[in-house]
Design a protein around this motif. Structure first.
Motif, short mmCIF file in Angstrom:
data_model
loop_
_atom_site.label_atom_id
_atom_site.label_comp_id
_atom_site.label_asym_id
_atom_site.label_seq_id
_atom_site.Cartn_x
_atom_site.Cartn_y
_atom_site.Cartn_z
N ASP A 1 0.83 -1.21 0.00
CA ASP A 1 0.00 0.00 0.00
C ASP A 1 0.86 1.26 0.00
N GLY A 2 2.07 1.16 0.54
CA GLY A 2 3.00 2.28 0.55
C GLY A 2 3.70 2.47 -0.78
N GLY A 3 3.53 1.50 -1.70
CA GLY A 3 4.05 1.65 -3.05
C GLY A 3 5.29 0.85 -3.39
N ILE A 4 5.83 0.10 -2.45
CA ILE A 4 7.01 -0.73 -2.72
C ILE A 4 6.55 -2.17 -2.93
N PRO A 5 6.94 -2.81 -4.05
CA PRO A 5 6.58 -4.21 -4.25
C PRO A 5 7.09 -5.05 -3.07
N CYS A 6 6.20 -5.86 -2.52
CA CYS A 6 6.53 -6.62 -1.32
C CYS A 6 5.84 -7.97 -1.37
N LYS A 7 6.53 -8.99 -0.89
CA LYS A 7 5.96 -10.33 -0.83
C LYS A 7 6.55 -11.03 0.39
N THR A 8 5.78 -11.95 0.98
CA THR A 8 6.26 -12.69 2.14
C THR A 8 6.54 -14.14 1.76
N PHE A 9 7.50 -14.73 2.48
CA PHE A 9 7.95 -16.09 2.19
C PHE A 9 8.23 -16.83 3.50
N PRO A 10 8.13 -18.19 3.46
CA PRO A 10 8.44 -18.97 4.65
C PRO A 10 9.94 -19.29 4.79
N SER A 11 10.73 -18.97 3.75
CA SER A 11 12.17 -19.27 3.81
C SER A 11 12.98 -18.20 3.08
N SER A 12 14.23 -18.07 3.49
CA SER A 12 15.13 -17.09 2.89
C SER A 12 15.44 -17.41 1.43
N ASP A 13 15.55 -18.70 1.09
CA ASP A 13 15.86 -19.09 -0.29
C ASP A 13 14.82 -18.58 -1.27
N LEU A 14 13.55 -18.77 -0.93
CA LEU A 14 12.47 -18.32 -1.80
C LEU A 14 12.43 -16.79 -1.89
N ALA A 15 12.66 -16.13 -0.75
CA ALA A 15 12.65 -14.67 -0.72
C ALA A 15 13.78 -14.10 -1.58
N GLU A 16 14.96 -14.70 -1.46
CA GLU A 16 16.10 -14.20 -2.21
C GLU A 16 15.91 -14.40 -3.71
N LYS A 17 15.36 -15.53 -4.10
CA LYS A 17 15.11 -15.79 -5.53
C LYS A 17 14.15 -14.75 -6.11
N TRP A 18 13.07 -14.47 -5.40
CA TRP A 18 12.10 -13.49 -5.86
C TRP A 18 12.72 -12.09 -5.92
N ALA A 19 13.42 -11.69 -4.86
CA ALA A 19 14.01 -10.35 -4.81
C ALA A 19 15.06 -10.17 -5.90
N MET A 20 15.88 -11.17 -6.14
CA MET A 20 16.94 -11.06 -7.14
C MET A 20 16.36 -10.88 -8.54
N SER A 21 15.14 -11.33 -8.76
CA SER A 21 14.53 -11.14 -10.08
C SER A 21 14.34 -9.65 -10.38
N PHE A 22 14.21 -8.82 -9.35
CA PHE A 22 14.08 -7.37 -9.54
C PHE A 22 15.40 -6.75 -9.98
N ILE A 23 16.50 -7.29 -9.50
CA ILE A 23 17.82 -6.78 -9.91
C ILE A 23 18.14 -7.27 -11.31
N SER A 24 17.85 -8.53 -11.60
CA SER A 24 18.16 -9.06 -12.94
C SER A 24 17.32 -8.38 -14.02
N GLN A 25 16.13 -7.89 -13.68
CA GLN A 25 15.31 -7.12 -14.63
C GLN A 25 16.04 -5.84 -15.03
N ALA A 26 16.77 -5.25 -14.09
CA ALA A 26 17.50 -4.01 -14.38
C ALA A 26 18.66 -4.24 -15.31
N VAL A 27 19.24 -5.45 -15.28
CA VAL A 27 20.41 -5.77 -16.10
C VAL A 27 20.02 -6.04 -17.54
N GLN A 28 18.82 -6.56 -17.76
CA GLN A 28 18.39 -6.97 -19.10
C GLN A 28 18.21 -5.81 -20.03
#
Length: 152
Positions: free
Chosen positions: A125-152
């Motif tokens: 609601d504050g405007g930052i894309p956010c998602k919750t995960f039960p593990s760090s591995d899943l969270a890191e994979k999702w978050a890193m997709s935002f950085i890899s989008q910038a590289v493409q």
């Protein structure tokens, strides 16, 4: 590699002592966060002070993400959640916001099931894309997709 670690413990408390603790660690374009609750409004005030000094440093590196892991307890009031929403809006206005925030709520964390959807909703609601995960591995994979989008 030198670790840069920042904590709300280093912020001078106001009238009342913060309940909870947040610790940030820079690792390239990822800001890893550990948060120990329960959290009160004084903790969010200390967090805002830290955010205003640290987020510009992260932004100077280019596109970056925040991965936040809750430890022990994730309990927070609606006042705390509302202030987090306003802080998200503020860092967007200041052009120092992360590309996304991935929250990790492991099942053993007190209040995880209750708080995960609330933290996700308020930050989104504050405007930052956010998602919750039960593990760090899943969270890191999702978050890193935002950085890899910038590289493409």
């Amino acid at each position: 590699m030198t670790k840069n670690v920042y904590s709300t413990d280093g912020v001078e408390p106001g009238r009342f002592r913060p309940h909870g603790r947040v610790e940030y660690e820079e690792q390239g374009n990822i800001l890893f966060t550990k948060a120990w609750g329960p959290f009160n409004i004084e903790l969010v005030t200390a967090l805002e002070t830290l955010v205003k000094s640290l987020f510009p440093v992260m932004t100077s590196k280019g596109k970056w993400v925040n991965i936040a892991v809750f430890e022990e307890s994730a309990l927070a009031s609606y006042e705390v959640l509302g202030t987090l929403r306003e802080m998200a809006k503020l860092v967007l206005q200041l052009n120092i916001a992360p590309a996304c925030i991935a929250f990790v709520f492991r099942p053993e964390v007190e209040g995880a099931k209750l708080m995960a959807p609330l933290f996700e909703k308020y930050v989104n609601d504050g405007g930052i894309p956010c998602k919750t995960f039960p593990s760090s591995d899943l969270a890191e994979k999702w978050a890193m997709s935002f950085i890899s989008q910038a590289v493409q």
